[in-house]
Design a protein around this motif. Structure first.
Motif, PDB file in Angstrom:
ATOM      1  N   ASP A  84       0.956  -1.059  -0.126  1.00 15.65           N
ATOM      2  CA  ASP A  84       0.059  -0.167   0.234  1.00 15.65           C
ATOM      3  C   ASP A  84       0.937   1.151  -0.169  1.00 15.65           C
ATOM      4  N   ILE A  85       0.984   2.201  -0.884  1.00 16.49           N
ATOM      5  CA  ILE A  85       1.564   3.305  -1.104  1.00 16.49           C
ATOM      6  C   ILE A  85       1.228   4.501  -0.351  1.00 16.49           C
ATOM      7  N   ASN A  86      -0.005   4.392   0.378  1.00 16.09           N
ATOM      8  CA  ASN A  86      -0.478   5.559   0.946  1.00 16.09           C
ATOM      9  C   ASN A  86      -0.026   5.647   2.536  1.00 16.09           C
ATOM     10  N   ILE A  87       0.922   6.731   2.835  1.00 16.05           N
ATOM     11  CA  ILE A  87       1.331   6.670   4.194  1.00 16.05           C
ATOM     12  C   ILE A  87       0.812   7.706   5.043  1.00 16.05           C
ATOM     13  N   GLY A  88      -0.194   7.224   5.925  1.00  9.60           N
ATOM     14  CA  GLY A  88      -0.762   8.234   6.777  1.00  9.60           C
ATOM     15  C   GLY A  88      -0.317   7.963   8.446  1.00  9.60           C
ATOM     16  N   ARG A  97     -10.657   5.723   9.731  1.00  8.29           N
ATOM     17  CA  ARG A  97     -11.718   5.669   8.723  1.00  8.29           C
ATOM     18  C   ARG A  97     -11.558   5.004   7.203  1.00  8.29           C
ATOM     19  N   ASN A  98     -10.046   4.806   7.327  1.00 16.73           N
ATOM     20  CA  ASN A  98      -9.371   4.433   5.851  1.00 16.73           C
ATOM     21  C   ASN A  98      -9.550   5.196   5.195  1.00 16.73           C
ATOM     22  N   VAL A 149      -9.703   0.646  -8.504  1.00 15.75           N
ATOM     23  CA  VAL A 149     -10.924   0.581  -9.028  1.00 15.75           C
ATOM     24  C   VAL A 149     -11.746   0.067  -8.121  1.00 15.75           C
ATOM     25  N   VAL A 150     -11.349  -0.818  -7.070  1.00 19.25           N
ATOM     26  CA  VAL A 150     -12.138  -1.545  -6.083  1.00 19.25           C
ATOM     27  C   VAL A 150     -12.515  -0.643  -5.185  1.00 19.25           C
ATOM     28  N   ARG A 151     -11.848   0.551  -4.743  1.00 16.63           N
ATOM     29  CA  ARG A 151     -12.343   1.601  -4.080  1.00 16.63           C
ATOM     30  C   ARG A 151     -13.603   2.447  -4.625  1.00 16.63           C
ATOM     31  N   ALA A 152     -13.049   2.901  -5.993  1.00 20.80           N
ATOM     32  CA  ALA A 152     -14.145   3.621  -6.788  1.00 20.80           C
ATOM     33  C   ALA A 152     -15.190   2.938  -6.856  1.00 20.80           C
ATOM     34  N   ALA A 153     -15.619   1.793  -6.926  1.00 26.10           N
ATOM     35  CA  ALA A 153     -16.734   0.993  -7.130  1.00 26.10           C
ATOM     36  C   ALA A 153     -17.467   1.143  -5.629  1.00 26.10           C
ATOM     37  N   ARG A 154     -16.475   0.975  -4.625  1.00 23.48           N
ATOM     38  CA  ARG A 154     -17.049   1.131  -3.210  1.00 23.48           C
ATOM     39  C   ARG A 154     -17.586   2.321  -3.064  1.00 23.48           C
ATOM     40  N   LYS A 155     -16.983   3.570  -3.380  1.00 24.74           N
ATOM     41  CA  LYS A 155     -17.176   4.873  -3.513  1.00 24.74           C
ATOM     42  C   LYS A 155     -18.560   5.106  -4.231  1.00 24.74           C
ATOM     43  N   GLY A 287      -6.571   3.465  -4.284  1.00 21.73           N
ATOM     44  CA  GLY A 287      -6.753   2.228  -3.326  1.00 21.73           C
ATOM     45  C   GLY A 287      -5.937   2.137  -2.228  1.00 21.73           C
ATOM     46  N   MET A 288      -6.619   1.827  -0.956  1.00 25.94           N
ATOM     47  CA  MET A 288      -5.655   1.916   0.208  1.00 25.94           C
ATOM     48  C   MET A 288      -6.259   0.797   1.139  1.00 25.94           C
ATOM     49  N   GLY A 289      -5.555   0.406   2.050  1.00 27.04           N
ATOM     50  CA  GLY A 289      -6.080  -0.465   3.131  1.00 27.04           C
ATOM     51  C   GLY A 289      -6.609  -1.547   2.671  1.00 27.04           C
ATOM     52  N   GLU A 290      -7.914  -1.960   3.065  1.00 21.78           N
ATOM     53  CA  GLU A 290      -8.386  -3.212   2.715  1.00 21.78           C
ATOM     54  C   GLU A 290      -8.650  -3.190   1.256  1.00 21.78           C
ATOM     55  N   ASP A 291      -8.591  -2.184   0.384  1.00 23.85           N
ATOM     56  CA  ASP A 291      -8.888  -2.207  -1.041  1.00 23.85           C
ATOM     57  C   ASP A 291      -7.621  -2.986  -1.612  1.00 23.85           C
ATOM     58  N   MET A 292      -6.497  -2.708  -1.117  1.00 26.97           N
ATOM     59  CA  MET A 292      -5.313  -3.586  -1.593  1.00 26.97           C
ATOM     60  C   MET A 292      -5.407  -5.111  -1.417  1.00 26.97           C
ATOM     61  N   HIS A 293      -5.705  -5.496  -0.324  1.00 27.92           N
ATOM     62  CA  HIS A 293      -5.880  -6.724   0.099  1.00 27.92           C
ATOM     63  C   HIS A 293      -6.934  -7.542  -0.867  1.00 27.92           C
ATOM     64  N   ASP A 294      -8.394  -6.684  -1.136  1.00 30.64           N
ATOM     65  CA  ASP A 294      -9.263  -7.267  -2.001  1.00 30.64           C
ATOM     66  C   ASP A 294      -8.764  -7.327  -3.591  1.00 30.64           C
TER      67      ASP A 294
END
Length: 339
Positions: A84-88, A97-98, A149-155, A287-294
């Motif tokens: 996951d490339i997003n570092i918070g 809240r991911n 695109v997984v995250r976009a579908a969720r949103k 995509g971040m967090g669980e989006d990467m795993h999915d």
């Protein structure tokens, strides 16, 4: 280590640079493959993150664990991984809240800090994800864009039988097509000026692909009983196409803002129509967090057609050529850099 440093727009310099150092909570990844993302192209062209040059871009990567810090317990040396490339910060309201892109201290590998167009890349070990057996490096390196695109579908909250228009049939547009098919959208209508990419969208599962902009609205209305689309996804980053999206959604429809534009490219929104028709606009880009795993699970189980994304590759030493020739190779949905 060898690294491709973008020293100015349109200009890479292949350099020997120090291998990144790691702390007790970090991991060092020996890079195997890196995909060229549309964001990398924006950076290359000077349209995005120009103030961060010189920079080692690259964030769609896979590799193996070369080293890790003393506090890291879940990794082993030589393990094949993605990240996951997003570092918070990991603790603020948005991280919990991911919604890591909104973290006040957020940075991204290859965008806000040096990335993977290099022999090694370092990042927090908590973001490193073990790869399942039996998946090739070429497919593994697609995990990050699929997560987007997984995250976009969720949103977008697309549900069975909802009509979707995807503006743009490039690499990410093609992945949007496949994602929408997986979540049960119908019909899926794609628009792109390239006839070749329209054909590739149809092969990916689109129900219709329109290359003539003058025919687009009529085609959408004809395929949605005159209502307009439930969801329109803009995957190019064009203010003109965002404006077009407003003409294609039904009353109560949704526009997914995905394609990146420049900060100086405002969009005219028909506010009154948006209010009266109860339309919605929602942004999503990474995509971040669980989006990467999915995404990794979907790729490992063959849910995406990946052959058009894995055909083109260049060694790191030819990265300048890889970028310079991208626009002349529309049939290559993805170009990967080999380390």
């Amino acid at each position: 280590m060898k690294a491709a440093v973008l020293i100015a727009p349109h200009r890479f310099d292949l350099r020997d640079v120090p291998t990144p150092t790691i702390g007790p909570e970090d991991a060092l990844i020996r890079v195997a493959r890196v995909g060229i993302c549309g964001t990398d192209v924006h950076i290359f062209n000077g349209h995005y993150a120009a103030d961060r040059l010189p920079l080692i871009p690259g964030h769609e990567f896979c590799g193996e664990v070369a080293a890790f810090g003393s506090n890291v317990k879940h990794l082993t040396e030589g393990q094949r991984v993605v990240a996951d490339i997003n570092i918070g910060c990991g603790t603020c309201y948005w991280c919990r809240r991911n919604e890591i892109l909104n973290c006040p201290t957020m940075t991204q590998v290859g965008i806000g800090r040096d990335g993977a167009f290099a022999e090694y890349v370092a990042l927090p070990a908590r973001l490193v994800i073990a790869a399942p057996e039996g998946i090739s490096d070429a497919v593994l390196a697609l995990t990050e864009p699929v997560a987007c695109v997984v995250r976009a579908a969720r949103k977008a909250q697309v549900s069975f039988g909802q009509s979707v228009v995807i503006l743009g049939a490039g690499p990410i547009g093609n992945l949007h097509v496949q994602m929408m098919r997986l979540v049960g959208a119908a019909p899926i209508i794609v628009a792109d000026l390239s006839l070749d990419r329209c054909q590739m969208a149809l092969a990916a599962g689109a129900d219709a692909a329109i290359s003539n902009p003058d025919q687009l609205r009529a085609e959408v209305l004809a395929r949605t009983q005159g209502r307009g689309a439930d969801v329109v996804i803009e995957s190019v980053g064009s203010p003109r196409l965002y404006a077009t999206a407003q003409t294609l959604i039904r009353k109560g429809g949704h526009i997914a803002f995905f394609g990146l534009t420049g900060p100086d490219q405002p969009l005219h929104i028909d506010i009154l129509r948006t209010i009266l028709e109860e339309n919605s606009l929602k942004g999503s880009v990474a995509g971040m967090g669980e989006d990467m795993h999915d995404a990794l699970t979907l790729l490992a189980h063959g849910r995406f057609k990946t052959d058009p994304f894995t055909a083109a590759s260049y060694p790191l030493g030819d990265i300048q050529t890889a970028f310079d020739t991208l626009s002349s190779r529309p049939a290559d949905l993805k170009t990967q850099i080999l380390l």
